[in-house]
Design an enzyme around this catalytic site. Structure first.
Site, PDB file in Angstrom:
ATOM      1  CD  GLN A 161      11.013  -8.394 -52.936  1.00 36.00           C
ATOM      2  OE1 GLN A 161      10.568  -9.364 -53.556  1.00 36.00           O
ATOM      3  NE2 GLN A 161      10.373  -7.241 -52.910  1.00 36.00           N
ATOM      4  CB  THR A 220      -7.018  -3.027 -31.860  1.00 33.87           C
ATOM      5  OG1 THR A 220      -7.293  -2.290 -30.676  1.00 33.87           O
ATOM      6  CG2 THR A 220      -7.996  -4.189 -31.977  1.00 33.87           C
ATOM      7  CB  CYS A 230       9.394   2.666 -52.908  1.00 37.46           C
ATOM      8  SG  CYS A 230       9.271   0.948 -52.477  1.00 37.46           S
ATOM      9  N   GLY A 289       3.352  -9.204 -45.738  1.00 40.85           N
ATOM     10  CA  GLY A 289       2.313 -10.047 -46.318  1.00 40.85           C
ATOM     11  C   GLY A 289       2.123  -9.872 -47.812  1.00 40.85           C
TER      12      GLY A 289
END
Ligand code: PLP
Length: 381
Positions: free
Chosen positions: A179, A236, A324, A200
């Site tokens: 945050q 990857t 959440c 992100g």
């Protein structure tokens, strides 16, 4: 109906146009594997390294100290589990009672397998007393993990002081900076931090991309094994999201934190208008040391879930705590830790971004005033 007014930016943010446009080629034309030797792959690798350099610049770190993960939850778990695995003879960790679930659940797991965790309490404003951390240090303390800023009440914690304390005792220090990034300047040369995480999707890049900073010399045991990210995180690389994150970070660097003053003015305007127009209001958190975009605000006798749903009917989005937690319908652990009087004053969280306007805030306040009145009248019947 008015268009959507989104006031829940601590939960997630809109992907900015610059991020979206930067990502697009890596989702269609430029899809080579960054590990491939031919240029169709290696050119992607170059863009990934550019993004890493942007992030290093933002944190004042070296690019080699940055790894990409799938989210901040993964970064937090990696940091804690790595500290544990690289200190097999120590069994004690210090944290706080107001951390994000990704920290608390990892600690809960460690407790279940015999580790001892000290959760530092907070006062009514959600503040930590650093001397409580000092008193909790033991011979076998292997890690101190304290968030840089709280997602629910916005408090900014004294991580520089805590990190120096940890370093002076030879204890690893981790901070969850999710945050804080983009909202306050974070310089890893000024804090004695071993590991730091961010995500992100709180800074206008997509969900599903995270960062872990690992100070040079700090041991790292990977959570996911593989040869990518210099053997520190297998899988990857999510090239499109990594370049998107690089673009989001470039926007922060270009703006140099000036937008936060505008956001803070808007948040302060919002709070003062609410206080002027609606009686019996309580604002949670440390008003002198808070994120510029966050307001945790309660209206006496008003159920925040009912308030949130009524606001939603006007296309206005706020939250009743951490995104959440809100699905669990349990009282927020952060507010419980603050010893909040949740029977009378249970808050909604309003969190702004650079996309919010004064016009939106004025519409929101008008709606809020009428909705609070409706719910208070209903409560009296
Ligand atoms: N830490 C804090 C303080 C957060 O607010 C969040 C997201 O809500 C996270 C960690 C987890 O981030 P992510 O969704 O990238 O796993």
């Amino acid at each position: 109906m008015n268009s959507k007014i989104y006031l829940d930016n601590n939960a997630t943010t809109k992907v900015s146009e610059s991020v979206f446009n930067t990502m697009l080629p890596y989702l269609n034309d430029t899809y080579g594997n960054p590990s491939s030797i031919y240029s169709f792959g290696s050119s992607v690798k170059e863009e990934i390294e550019k993004s890493r350099r942007n992030i290093a610049k933002l944190l004042n770190a070296n690019p080699s100290e940055i790894i990409f993960t799938s989210c901040a939850s993964e970064s937090n778990t990696t940091a804690i589990m790595s500290a544990v695995r690289s200190n097999p003879n120590k069994r004690h960790i210090i944290s706080t009672s107001v951390e994000h679930a990704s920290i608390l659940e990892t600690l809960k797991y460690l407790e279940s397998i015999g580790y001892s965790i000290t959760y530092i309490p907070v006062d009514n404003s959600g503040r930590i007393n650093v001397s409580d951390i000092e008193s909790a240090i033991r011979e076998d303390t292997l890690l101190i993990t304290v968030m840089m800023a709280n997602n629910e009440i916005g408090n900014i914690y004294p991580v520089e002081e805590i990190s120096n304390l940890a370093a002076s005792h030879g204890i690893l220090f981790h901070t969850d900076a999710v945050q804080a990034i983009g909202k306050i300047k974070v310089d890893v040369k000024e804090i004695n931090v071993n590991t730091l995480s961010f995500s992100g999707h709180k800074i206008h890049a997509p969900k599903g991309i995270g960062v872990l900073y690992i100070k040079e010399g700090t041991p790292l045991v990977p959570l996911i094994f593989g040869h990518q990210e210099t053997n520190r995180r297998g899988g990857t690389e999510n090239a499109a999201y990594i370049v998107g994150l690089g673009a989001a970070v470039k926007d922060i660097l270009d703006d140099n934190y000036t937008i936060n003053k505008t956001i803070e003015n808007l948040r302060d305007y919002l709070e003062s208008e609410i206080i002027n127009r609606i009686p019996n209001v309580k604002i949670y958190g440390d008003k002198d040391n808070r994120l510029s975009n966050t307001s945790s605000i309660a209206f006496k006798g008003v159920n925040p879930n009912e308030l949130m749903l009524l606001l939603e009917s006007f296309n206005i989005y706020v939250s009743t705590g951490s995104a959440c937690n809100s699905v669990l319908a349990e009282p927020s652990h952060v507010l419980v830790a603050c010893n909040a009087n949740l029977n009378d004053y249970s808050p909604i969280r309003i969190s702004l971004s650079k996309y919010n306007t004064k016009e939106e805030i004025d519409i929101f306040i008008k709606r809020l005033e009428s909705v609070v009145n409706i719910l208070r009248k209903k409560g009296k019947n």
